[in-house]
Write a protein that holds these residues in place. Structure first.
Motif, PDB file in Angstrom:
ATOM      1  N   GLU A 288       3.549 -34.238  14.487  1.00 20.71           N
ATOM      2  CA  GLU A 288       4.222 -33.837  15.719  1.00 20.71           C
ATOM      3  C   GLU A 288       3.223 -33.873  16.871  1.00 20.71           C
ATOM      4  N   ARG A 289       3.041 -35.043  17.419  1.00 17.65           N
ATOM      5  CA  ARG A 289       2.159 -35.233  18.563  1.00 17.65           C
ATOM      6  C   ARG A 289       2.967 -35.923  19.652  1.00 17.65           C
ATOM      7  N   TYR A 290       2.911 -35.318  20.872  1.00 17.34           N
ATOM      8  CA  TYR A 290       3.765 -35.802  21.951  1.00 17.34           C
ATOM      9  C   TYR A 290       2.942 -36.002  23.217  1.00 17.34           C
ATOM     10  N   PHE A 291       3.486 -36.876  24.048  1.00 12.05           N
ATOM     11  CA  PHE A 291       3.039 -37.002  25.435  1.00 12.05           C
ATOM     12  C   PHE A 291       4.167 -36.396  26.260  1.00 12.05           C
ATOM     13  N   ALA A 292       3.903 -35.270  26.949  1.00 15.49           N
ATOM     14  CA  ALA A 292       5.003 -34.444  27.458  1.00 15.49           C
ATOM     15  C   ALA A 292       4.841 -34.107  28.935  1.00 15.49           C
ATOM     16  N   LEU A 293       6.017 -33.825  29.529  1.00 16.78           N
ATOM     17  CA  LEU A 293       6.110 -33.333  30.910  1.00 16.78           C
ATOM     18  C   LEU A 293       6.881 -32.019  30.873  1.00 16.78           C
ATOM     19  N   LYS A 294       6.276 -30.955  31.427  1.00 11.38           N
ATOM     20  CA  LYS A 294       6.917 -29.642  31.452  1.00 11.38           C
ATOM     21  C   LYS A 294       7.380 -29.331  32.868  1.00 11.38           C
ATOM     22  N   GLN A 295       8.538 -28.673  32.946  1.00 11.45           N
ATOM     23  CA  GLN A 295       9.015 -28.218  34.250  1.00 11.45           C
ATOM     24  C   GLN A 295       9.843 -26.938  34.067  1.00 11.45           C
ATOM     25  N   ASP A 296       9.684 -26.027  35.024  1.00  8.84           N
ATOM     26  CA  ASP A 296      10.448 -24.780  35.017  1.00  8.84           C
ATOM     27  C   ASP A 296      11.715 -24.956  35.832  1.00  8.84           C
ATOM     28  N   ILE A 297      12.820 -24.500  35.257  1.00  7.78           N
ATOM     29  CA  ILE A 297      14.111 -24.546  35.935  1.00  7.78           C
ATOM     30  C   ILE A 297      14.427 -23.129  36.406  1.00  7.78           C
ATOM     31  N   LEU A 298      14.336 -22.908  37.713  1.00  7.75           N
ATOM     32  CA  LEU A 298      14.570 -21.578  38.281  1.00  7.75           C
ATOM     33  C   LEU A 298      16.076 -21.316  38.367  1.00  7.75           C
ATOM     34  N   LEU A 299      16.452 -20.091  37.992  1.00  6.70           N
ATOM     35  CA  LEU A 299      17.852 -19.699  38.061  1.00  6.70           C
ATOM     36  C   LEU A 299      18.150 -19.076  39.421  1.00  6.70           C
ATOM     37  N   PRO A 300      19.421 -18.950  39.818  1.00 12.71           N
ATOM     38  CA  PRO A 300      19.759 -18.391  41.128  1.00 12.71           C
ATOM     39  C   PRO A 300      19.245 -16.972  41.278  1.00 12.71           C
ATOM     40  N   GLU A 301      19.151 -16.506  42.519  1.00 13.54           N
ATOM     41  CA  GLU A 301      18.670 -15.165  42.816  1.00 13.54           C
ATOM     42  C   GLU A 301      19.566 -14.129  42.140  1.00 13.54           C
ATOM     43  N   GLY A 302      18.946 -13.102  41.605  1.00 12.08           N
ATOM     44  CA  GLY A 302      19.684 -12.026  40.958  1.00 12.08           C
ATOM     45  C   GLY A 302      18.884 -11.462  39.812  1.00 12.08           C
ATOM     46  N   ALA A 303      19.413 -10.459  39.202  1.00 14.99           N
ATOM     47  CA  ALA A 303      18.698  -9.852  38.089  1.00 14.99           C
ATOM     48  C   ALA A 303      18.819 -10.717  36.851  1.00 14.99           C
ATOM     49  N   GLY A 304      17.944 -10.476  35.878  1.00 14.65           N
ATOM     50  CA  GLY A 304      18.035 -11.174  34.610  1.00 14.65           C
ATOM     51  C   GLY A 304      16.991 -12.270  34.471  1.00 14.65           C
ATOM     52  N   VAL A 305      17.330 -13.269  33.696  1.00 11.15           N
ATOM     53  CA  VAL A 305      16.395 -14.363  33.381  1.00 11.15           C
ATOM     54  C   VAL A 305      16.068 -15.120  34.652  1.00 11.15           C
ATOM     55  N   ARG A 306      14.793 -15.361  34.886  1.00 12.33           N
ATOM     56  CA  ARG A 306      14.394 -16.043  36.106  1.00 12.33           C
ATOM     57  C   ARG A 306      14.220 -17.546  35.919  1.00 12.33           C
ATOM     58  N   HIS A 307      13.856 -17.984  34.723  1.00 14.92           N
ATOM     59  CA  HIS A 307      13.650 -19.423  34.552  1.00 14.92           C
ATOM     60  C   HIS A 307      13.787 -19.833  33.079  1.00 14.92           C
ATOM     61  N   LEU A 308      14.023 -21.118  32.924  1.00 19.22           N
ATOM     62  CA  LEU A 308      13.949 -21.793  31.628  1.00 19.22           C
ATOM     63  C   LEU A 308      12.884 -22.876  31.741  1.00 19.22           C
ATOM     64  N   THR A 309      12.301 -23.249  30.639  1.00 15.13           N
ATOM     65  CA  THR A 309      11.278 -24.313  30.627  1.00 15.13           C
ATOM     66  C   THR A 309      11.829 -25.519  29.879  1.00 15.13           C
TER      67      THR A 309
END
Length: 736
Positions: A288-309
Motif C-alpha cells: 500500500e504505497r500511494y502518491f497522494a493529494l490531501k485536501q480539507d473540505i470545510l463544512l458550512p458555518e455552525g456547530a458540529g463537524v468543521r471539516h472532512l479530509t
C-alpha cells in the motif's frame, strides 16, 4: 560559399558524436520520464480531487438546503404555538394534533421525493428530548411513526450539541453507521444528521429539526470517480477512515478499531507545480504505497463537524508502470530520432563520397585536358567554342579571351570560298547533335602562322555532351595532330605495295622455277631408268648403286617441286568453303596413303564426328594427309603408329584434332617446324620439309589457326581450328 564534405574519418567521428548524443538523450529522457509522469499524474489528481470535493460539498449543501426547507414549513412554528397555548394555536385556532398531522404529511412527501433522506424528526426539548414527529424511509417506503413509538433522544450527542445552536445555525453530526436502539443496523449504511434549532417568538429554543441522510450514494460516486489504479480516502475530523480503497476498513472505528490515517500511513511531502503532494506508505502493508493529494473540505458555518479530509491517490506500482511505459516510449522516440539522424548522416556521407568522387574525376579530367597535347574543345549546339585547353590556344594561335569568338569550322584550313573541305566536319557535327554516332573526321588543320606553312592534318573525334538521356547540351571535340601518322601511313602503304609486288614476283619465280625444273628432272629420271633397265648386265654393283642414287634424288627433287607448286597454288588460289563431312575426307586420305599405312601397320581411328566442317574440302584433305603422313614418317620405333582424329564444334567454329603416339616434339621446336624446308631430323623419313608449312598456309587462308601440343616420347596433337561461317565472312570482309 565553402561546401563541407564528410570523409571517412569525419563520418566515423560523426557516428561517435551521434551515439554519444543518443546516450546523453536517453539518460535525459530516462530522468525526465519520471518527472513528467509525476507532473501529469499530479495534474490528473488535482482534477480528480476537485471533482470528488464537488461531490462531497454538493452532498453537504443539499443536506443543509433540505433541513432549512423543512425548518421553514408552517407546521413547525404551529406546533410551538399550540404547545405553548394549551394545545391550540391562537393565531389560526388550529389544534396541536392538526399541526402534527400536517407536518407528518409534509415530512412523508418530502422524504418520498428525496431517496437520500433516511429519517426526518421534530424533537422537542421537553420530556428529555422526546420526538414530536418522526418519519422513516427505507427500502419498503415511507413510514410515519405512531406517537406510542416515538423515542427520547436527550442523551444523544447530536441532541446535546444542538442545544447550543443559535437561530439560523446548522449542526452537522459526525458521519457514522446508522444505529437503531443503539445497535448498528444491518446491512450497515453510512449516515449523518443535520440539525437546525427551532426557537419560539420569545427567542427561547423549543426544539430542533433533525434529518438523517443516507451517504451511500455519495460514497458510490466517490468510488466511481477513480479508475483501477486510483484510490480515494475520506477521513472524518479525527482522521478515521470513512472511505478506504479496502472496503473492509470503512468505518472500522465503529467496530472498536481505533486506526487512523496518521497511525496507518507515513507521509513524505513532495511539491509539484506549487502544490503539496505526498508519498504515502503503510509500514504494516508494504504494497500500500500511494502518491497522494490531501485536501480539507470545510463544512458550512455552525456547530458540529468543521471539516472532512479527502485524499485522492494513485498507487506507486501504477506510477512505476507509467514511468516505465513513458521511458520505453521516449526510448523508442529517441531510437527513431537516432535512426533518422543516422540515415541523414549516411545519406550525406554517401553524397559527400559521390561529390568528392565527382570532384576527383573532374580534377582528373581537368588535369588530362590541361596536360593533353591534343586540342580539346567544348562546343555548344551551334558549333561555337565554349571552352578549350592550352594546346588549342598554342596550336591554333587563339587568344584566351577571344576563344569564345571562334567556331568549330575555324579549325579547318580552306584555300578559298569554293573549298568544300569543311563539309564533312559540318555533317559529322550535325549528326552528333542529333544523337548519332560518327567516325572521326580527318581534316587539314588551320594552324598558327608561327608553325609555318607546311600542311598539318588532324583527326577530329566528336562526342555529345549529355545532361540527361533526353537532352544534348553540346559537343566535345578532340583534335589530334595526325600529320606524322599520316606520313607514316602513306609510307607504309607504299612499302606494303612494294612488298606485295615483290611477293607476287617471288611467287611467280618459284612457280616458274618449279615448273621449269620439273621437265629436265623427268628427262633425267627417264634416262636413268633406261640405263638401269638396258645396261643392267653391263654395270657393276658400284655403278648400279650410283645410278639408283641418281634416280632417288630425282624422285626426291620431284616431290619437293610438287610441294612447292602446291604451296604456291594454295597461296594464290581463292578459298571456296563449304560444309565438309570429316568422315569422307578421312576416307580419301586413307585411300591415298593405303600403302604407307599398311606397311607401317598404322591404326587410323576416326572418333565419333560431331558435325561437318566449314572449309575447302580439297585443302582440308591436304591438311589431314600431310599430318597423317608426318605421323607415319616420325613414328616411334618401339610401337606401331596409332592416329586418332576427332572433330569438336564450339561457338567460334570447329576444331579438328589429329593425335598420334609418335616420337613427339620438344616445345622449343613448335614454331620452327611450320617453317618451309625445316626438318628436325633428316635421318628419319624422306620428307621435304614443306608439309607442315602447307598446313599452316591452308589454315591461314581459312582465317583459322593450327596449334601443336606435344610430349617427347609420348606423341603429338595438332589442332586445326576452323572459324564459323559468320566469322569467316567478317574476317574476309576485313581482309578485302
Amino acid at each position: 560559399m565553402t561546401t563541407f564534405y564528410l570523409d571517412n574519418k569525419g563520418f566515423a567521428a560523426s557516428l561517435i558524436t551521434v551515439f554519444l548524443a543518443f546516450l546523453l538523450l536517453v539518460w535525459f529522457s530516462y530522468q525526465r520520464a519520471e518527472t513528467s509522469v509525476y507532473r501529469d499524474t499530479a495534474e490528473h489528481l488535482v482534477s480528480i480531487a476537485e471533482l470528488q470535493a464537488d461531490v462531497v460539498r454538493g452532498s453537504v449543501l443539499d443536506s443543509e438546503r433540505h433541513v432549512r426547507f423543512l425548518h421553514a414549513t408552517p407546521p413547525v412554528q404551529g406546533i410551538v404555538r399550540a404547545t405553548q397555548h394549551a394545545g391550540i394555536d391562537p393565531r389560526e385556532a388550529t389544534p396541536y394534533p392538526v399541526w402534527v398531522s400536517r407536518l407528518q404529511t409534509i415530512f412523508s412527501a418530502y422524504a418520498r421525493n428525496n431517496p437520500n433522506i433516511a429519517q426526518i424528526r421534530y424533537i422537542g426539548l421537553a420530556d428529555n428530548g422526546r420526538e414530536l414527529v418522526r418519519v422513516n424511509q427505507d427500502g419498503q417506503g415511507v413510514e410515519v411513526i405512531p406517537d406510542a413509538q416515538l423515542q427520547v433522544k436527550g442523551d444523544r450527542d447530536y441532541f446535546q450539541a444542538s442545544l447550543n445552536l443559535k437561530p439560523g445555525e446548522v449542526y452537522f453530526s459526525s458521519i457514522n453507521l446508522n444505529r437503531e436502539w443503539g445497535v448498528i443496523e444491518q446491512p450497515a449504511w453510512p449516515t449523518y444528521r443535520v440539525v437546525e434549532a427551532v426557537y419560539d417568538t420569545d427567542g427561547r429554543q423549543f426544539g430542533m429539526i433533525v434529518v438523517n441522510f443516507k451517504l451511500q450514494a455519495m460514497f458510490d460516486a466517490l468510488v466511481k470517480s477513480v479508475s483501477r489504479d486510483l484510490a480515494v480516502f475520506l477521513l472524518n475530523e479525527n482522521g478515521q477512515f470513512l472511505l478506504h480503497p479496502d472496503p473492509t476498513r470503512n468505518f472500522e472505528f465503529e467496530y472498536g478499531l481505533n486506526e487512523s490515517w496518521e497511525s496507518s500511513y507515513e507521509e513524505s511531502p513532495q511539491e509539484i507545480a506549487y502544490r503539496q503532494f505526498f508519498r504515502v506508505g503503510s509500514p504494516q502493508h508494504p504494497d500500500e504505497r500511494y502518491f497522494a493529494l490531501k485536501q480539507d473540505i470545510l463544512l458550512p458555518e455552525g456547530a458540529g463537524v468543521r471539516h472532512l479530509t479527502l485524499v485522492s491517490a494513485m498507487r506507486i506500482s501504477a506510477l512505476a508502470s507509467l514511468v516505465w511505459k513513458r521511458q520505453v516510449n521516449l526510448l523508442l522516440i529517441d531510437t527513431v530520432l537516432l535512426l533518422v539522424v543516422l540515415a541523414l548522416l549516411v545519406l550525406y556521407w554517401l553524397f559527400s563520397k559521390k561529390s568528392m568522387a565527382e570532384l576527383g574525376v573532374r580534377a582528373q579530367f581537368e588535369a588530362i585536358v590541361r596536360g593533353s597535347s591534343d586540342i580539346i574543345l567544348g562546343l555548344d549546339c551551334n558549333g561555337r567554342v565554349m571552352s578549350c585547353n592550352q594546346a588549342a590556344l598554342t596550336l591554333l594561335g587563339w587568344q584566351p579571351d577571344a576563344a569564345a569568338e571562334h567556331k568549330l569550322t575555324d579549325i579547318v584550313y580552306t584555300s578559298g570560298p569554293l573549298d568544300t573541305s569543311i563539309q564533312p566536319l559540318q555533317r559529322a557535327f550535325e549528326a552528333v547533335c542529333q544523337g548519332r554516332k560518327v567516325e572521326p573526321v580527318t581534316i587539314r588543320l588551320n594552324r598558327s602562322e608561327a608553325r609555318g606553312d607546311e600542311p598539318c592534318y588532324a583527326s577530329v573525334a566528336l562526342s555529345p555532351i549529355v545532361i540527361s538521356q533526353q537532352r544534348i547540351n553540346g559537343v566535345a571535340a578532340i583534335i589530334r595532330d595526325m600529320t606524322e601518322a599520316r606520313n607514316l601511313q602513306l609510307h607504309l602503304q607504299k612499302t606494303n605495295q612494294t612488298l606485295v609486288e615483290k611477293n607476287d614476283e617471288m611467287e611467280r619465280f618459284i612457280y616458274t622455277v618449279a615448273h621449269d625444273l620439273k621437265s629436265p628432272l623427268v628427262t633425267i629420271g627417264g634416262f636413268t631408268q633406261s640405263v638401269l633397265r638396258d645396261m643392267a648386265t653391263q654395270l657393276d654393283a658400284k655403278n648400279t648403286h650410283r645410278m639408283q642414287r641418281v634416280l632417288a634424288n630425282v624422285n626426291h627433287m620431284g616431290d619437293l617441286l610438287n610441294d612447292l607448286l602446291s604451296l604456291s597454288r594454295i597461296v594464290k588460289a581463292p578459298v571456296e568453303r563449304q560444309w565438309c563431312e570429316l568422315t569422307y575426307c578421312v576416307d580419301k586420305v586413307r585411300d591415298s596413303l593405303s600403302t604407307q599405312l599398311q606397311e607401317s601397320r598404322c591404326e587410323l581411328v576416326l572418333e565419333a564426328a560431331h558435325g561437318p566442317v566449314y572449309a575447302n574440302e580439297q585443302m582440308l584433305v591436304q591438311c589431314l594427309q600431310n599430318l597423317i603422313e608426318n605421323a607415319v614418317h616420325y613414328r616411334h620405333p618401339e610401337r606401331p603408329p596409332r592416329i586418332e582424329i576427332e572433330c569438336t564444334p564450339n561457338q567460334s567454329g570447329t576444331q579438328v584434332a589429329v593425335r598420334d603416339n609418335g616420337l613427339g616434339i620438344e616445345s622449343r621446336h613448335h614454331e620452327r617446324i611450320f617453317r618451309i624446308f625445316e626438318r628436325l631430323d633428316a635421318s628419319l623419313g624422306e620428307g621435304t620439309g614443306v608439309g607442315l608449312a602447307i598446313v599452316k598456309a591452308i589454315m591461314e587462308k581459312h582465317q583459322g589457326t593450327v596449334v601443336l601440343q606435344s610430349t617427347p616420347g609420348v606423341g603429338s596433337t595438332f589442332f586445326l581450328r576452323f572459324p564459323a561461317p559468320q566469322a569467316n565472312r567478317e574476317e574476309q570482309n576485313e581482309s578485302d
